[in-house]
Scaffold this active site. Structure first.
Site, PDB file in Angstrom:
ATOM      1  N   CYS A   1       0.629  -1.152  -0.022  1.00 51.30           N
ATOM      2  CA  CYS A   1      -0.061  -0.086  -0.041  1.00 51.30           C
ATOM      3  C   CYS A   1       0.979   1.371   0.106  1.00 51.30           C
ATOM      4  CB  CYS A   1      -1.025  -0.039   1.104  1.00 51.30           C
ATOM      5  SG  CYS A   1      -0.783  -1.091   2.316  1.00 51.30           S
TER       6      CYS A   1
ATOM      7  N   ARG B   1       7.629 -10.625   5.477  1.00 52.46           N
ATOM      8  CA  ARG B   1       7.262 -10.595   6.462  1.00 52.46           C
ATOM      9  C   ARG B   1       7.983 -11.644   7.440  1.00 52.46           C
ATOM     10  NH1 ARG B   1       0.610 -10.069   5.575  1.00 52.46           N
ATOM     11  NH2 ARG B   1       0.601  -8.314   4.114  1.00 52.46           N
TER      12      ARG B   1
ATOM     13  N   GLN C   1       1.587 -11.168  -3.352  1.00 49.37           N
ATOM     14  CA  GLN C   1       0.253 -10.794  -3.107  1.00 49.37           C
ATOM     15  C   GLN C   1      -0.427 -10.351  -4.313  1.00 49.37           C
ATOM     16  OE1 GLN C   1       0.245  -7.659  -0.005  1.00 49.37           O
ATOM     17  NE2 GLN C   1      -0.913  -9.017   1.097  1.00 49.37           N
TER      18      GLN C   1
ATOM     19  N   ASP D   1      -2.361  -8.064  -5.022  1.00 49.81           N
ATOM     20  CA  ASP D   1      -2.866  -6.981  -4.408  1.00 49.81           C
ATOM     21  C   ASP D   1      -3.326  -5.754  -5.165  1.00 49.81           C
ATOM     22  OD1 ASP D   1      -3.240  -5.202  -2.028  1.00 49.81           O
ATOM     23  OD2 ASP D   1      -1.119  -4.994  -1.646  1.00 49.81           O
TER      24      ASP D   1
ATOM     25  N   HIS E   1      -5.217  -1.579  -4.797  1.00 53.09           N
ATOM     26  CA  HIS E   1      -5.640  -0.461  -4.060  1.00 53.09           C
ATOM     27  C   HIS E   1      -6.475   0.314  -5.019  1.00 53.09           C
ATOM     28  CE1 HIS E   1      -2.353  -1.659  -1.721  1.00 53.09           C
ATOM     29  NE2 HIS E   1      -3.082  -1.533  -0.713  1.00 53.09           N
TER      30      HIS E   1
ATOM     31  N   LYS F   1     -12.752  -4.847   7.366  1.00 54.38           N
ATOM     32  CA  LYS F   1     -12.625  -6.023   6.283  1.00 54.38           C
ATOM     33  C   LYS F   1     -13.480  -6.972   5.948  1.00 54.38           C
ATOM     34  CE  LYS F   1      -9.464  -8.865   8.546  1.00 54.38           C
ATOM     35  NZ  LYS F   1      -7.975  -9.655   8.645  1.00 54.38           N
TER      36      LYS F   1
ATOM     37  N   HIS G   1      -8.509  -1.584  -0.086  1.00 53.95           N
ATOM     38  CA  HIS G   1      -7.547  -2.617  -0.447  1.00 53.95           C
ATOM     39  C   HIS G   1      -8.051  -3.837  -0.844  1.00 53.95           C
ATOM     40  CE1 HIS G   1      -4.297  -0.755   2.468  1.00 53.95           C
ATOM     41  NE2 HIS G   1      -5.628  -0.024   2.830  1.00 53.95           N
TER      42      HIS G   1
END
Length: 644
Positions: free
Chosen positions: A335, A364, A382, A384, A386, A465, A511
């Site tokens: 992000c 991570r 990911q 991902d 946004h 979420k 997200h």
RNA sequence: GCUUCCAUAGCUCAGUGGUAGAGCACUUCCAUGGUAAGGAAGGGGUCGCCGGUUCAAAUCCGGCUGGAAGCUCCA
């Protein structure tokens, strides 16, 4: 005993008076001795009761056998008491924690100086069997707090539990032989009704689930109403083991791990093909939903993470590096990078929504003990995105995200459940904003007609979420997709766009991830399909085998080249081996189609097709085969064999 | 990170203090024409790493690394 009567109603509608303080056992006995023998527990006005618990007012009752859902639960609960009793007999000085039932079984947390190992489980099981054979009656007693404190005066953990019981609640204890436990119950009338159980495991567990507390030893067991079900349980466990993605990953050469990078998968050529297929699939779908794909750096200045708030919430799980006296961090999320892209130029309301997607590799630092194959790693990709929207666009955009997710999961044949997670304790931002955000998500889910569950306090630190849980072929649940609303990040990064009135205003960020982690999703797919992937994902889609290299090499090469030209992943096995040997190997590699080519096929210009998992073969023209396999690939057809 | 267990050939595993084993895989040779393993021979291990005990350690003890089952954590 007094002469008062109570009116008992039975499930068939009949009614009868019994003396007050009669028990379910008495009532069963009255109806028939065989019913009394069969019934292990009962329901009184819908509440599960012990057979020997006196009943003092009019009610509806239902008697339940061992193999009813309630019977099994109560039996597992009794099994855990038997476990505790056995451990006390064998190990002497033992303090008991809690002993609840769990799926398929039970556990008991015990505190003892002696180290209980897996080898001890056999001994404990033997003692448990002895207690079952002793046929100890199980007695329920209501006691006062004071009495209970006296009984458990030498049991510090039980005392702790006892003191948490609210004053208005009844305190009950259960006795079987020399064993007494603080317990809400209910239980079976006697220990001999526990028929089929096994101890499975022993591990550590923090008292009350809190890592600041002492670690107790947790003994796990399973129990069923019959030996047959117990055997079935172990059989299914074996089946799940066969599908274990770590095992199949090795067997099918999909990925590997190395001590040089714990928790970070290496994808081998076969595994990478599947990853690429997954990525291409989602990339194309996202295109059609008007996403734009970007790529941001793997490593960014520590400042950025301090600004985004990740530093505060997440620094213990991040990887760092110092170069040229500058502190860098490997990104744990995408992000902040996307925020920088948004800020790179002036945005207008006309640009919104901006759907920014990235297949982003994140790092991570997870606890070593939580790593698990591809399902839990320290570096993963990911899928991902946004989405920057005006507040008025939230509902429409979330709706479209949920449609995208549905498209993806349907392709794999996954059913899924929806869960809404709300504000956690460690959260950022005003509570009013949170409430607004949670309300918006709820609204969309309701409008779309989703039957969703609310998971209090499980949201991300920056916003509520929606999580999607898929069910795999073994009916196990996995959380993959997530849609998160974020009012914090735009604030932190001072994001703005120009609205219709020429004013600078804040966008809202959504997200979202569909696979979640491609690595993890691949792990789930491997287990879901048992390694027998649908043709569109299979690393090798067709294996071409000549009956004889000498006579048929020309034709097999011709067929192989033709399939290659059509974009099909095909291999030609021209080793000097028996046909049966090659077929066995192709089947073990779970290749969707085997083409066997001999004189007959050469003569007729045909191919002989054997599908994975089938013994029967089909004869068809090469062109017909190409048409059919391309259709299957293009439509991402799921072979039905993987559900067998 | 915590508790317990585990680490032997490429893979799956046997080997409880006295000179390292099996099956599969691999290499070579022989055989080989129709839907799940043709035969023979051979190569391959500093028993995860470091240290200790012992005349002697794959084996016993300690540390480290990695893995498994849980616990904890999971933006």
């Amino acid at each position: 005993m007094n002469n008062e009567k109570i009116l008992i109603s039975f499930p068939d509608g009949s009614q009868k008076f019994f003396p007050k303080e009669s028990t379910l056992e008495d009532m069963a006995q009255f109806i028939s001795p065989s019913l009394k023998k069969k019934s292990v527990v009962g329901k009184v006005n819908g509440k599960v009761f012990d057979m020997k618990r006196p009943i003092d007012s009019d009610c509806e009752i239902e008697l339940l056998p061992l193999n009813s859902p309630e019977g099994i639960e109560v039996m597992r609960h009794t099994a855990t008491h038997i476990l505790a009793q056995a451990v006390k007999r064998l190990f002497g000085k033992v303090n008991l924690g809690i002993g609840p039932i769990i799926e398929s079984g039970f556990y008991y947390d015990v505190d003892t100086d002696q180290n209980i190992t897996k080898g001890d489980l056999v001994t404990i099981e033997k003692e448990m069997n002895r207690i079952v054979a002793e046929n100890l009656p199980i007695q329920r007693e209501v006691v006062s707090q004071d009495e209970a404190e006296k009984i458990f005066s030498k049991d510090p953990l039980k005392l702790e539990l006892l003191r948490k019981i609210p004053a208005e609640e009844e305190v009950t204890i259960y006795k079987q032989g020399e064993f007494i436990d603080l317990c809400r119950g209910p239980h079976l009338p006697s220990t001999h009704l526990v028929k089929a159980f096994a101890l499975t495991n022993v591990s550590g567990a923090y008292w009350q689930g809190n890592s600041d507390n002492k670690m107790l030893q947790r003994i796990y067991g399973v129990a069923f109403s019959s030996k047959k079900e117990l055997d079935q349980y172990f059989y299914l466990l074996e089946e799940a083991k066969k599908r274990d993605h770590r095992r199949l990953g090795k067997q099918l050469d999909l990925f590997m791990f190395s001590d040089e990078a714990p928790g970070m998968p290496f994808y081998l050529a076969n595994g990478q093909i599947i990853r690429n297929e997954l990525e291409t699939f989602l990339r194309n779908l996202q295109d059609s939903f008007n996403y734009r794909e970007v790529k941001t750096p793997l490593m960014m200045n520590q400042r950025l993470w301090e600004k985004s708030g990740h530093w505060n919430h997440y620094k213990d799980n991040m990887y760092f590096s110092e170069v040229d006296h500058q502190h860098f961090a490997l990104k744990p999320m995408n992000c902040p990078g996307h925020m920088l892209i948004f800020k790179d130029k002036l945005r207008s309301y006309r640009d919104l929504p901006i759907r920014m997607a990235e297949f982003g590799q994140v790092h991570r630092h997870e606890f070593s003990g939580s790593l698990n194959g591809l399902l839990r790693v320290r570096s993963f990709c990911q899928d991902d995105a946004h989405i920057f929207v005006a507040p008025t666009q939230i509902e429409e955009e979330i709706t479209s995200v949920l449609r995208l997710i549905d498209d993806v999961y349907r392709t794999f044949g996954f059913h899924y459940e929806v869960e809404l997670s709300t504000r956690p304790e460690k959260s950022m931002g005003a509570i009013s904003l949170w409430n607004q955000a949670e309300g918006a998500l709820k609204e969309v889910l309701k409008k779309l007609g989703y039957d969703f569950r609310i998971n209090e306090g499980d949201g991300a630190f920056y916003g509520p979420k929606i999580d999607i849980h898929i069910k795999d072929a073994l009916n196990r649940s996995h959380q993959c997709a997530t849609v998160q609303l974020d009012f914090q990040m735009p604030e932190k990064f001072d994001l703005e766009y120009i609205n219709e009135q020429n004013e600078k205003v804040r966008p809202v960020v959504i997200h979202r991830a569909v696979f979640g982690s491609i690595d993890r999703f691949l792990g789930i797919l491997i287990e879901h399909f048992g390694g027998a992937f649908p043709t569109w994902l299979a690393p090798v889609q067709v294996k071409v085998l000549p009956v004889s290299n000498d006579a048929h090499k020309g034709y097999t090469e011709e067929v192989t080249n033709r399939l290659k030209q059509e974009g099909i992943r095909v291999e030609h096995d021209d080793r000097e081996e028996k046909l049966g040997y090659k077929i066995r190997e192709a089947q073990m590699n779970k290749i969707p189609f085997i083409l066997v080519l001999g004189d007959k096929e050469v003569r007729e210009g045909n191919v002989n097709v054997r599908s994975y998992g089938e013994k029967k073969t089909r004869e068809m023209t090469l062109e017909a085969f190409i048409l059919s396999i391309k259709h299957s690939i293009e439509n991402k057809e799921i072979r039905d064999t993987e559900y067998s």
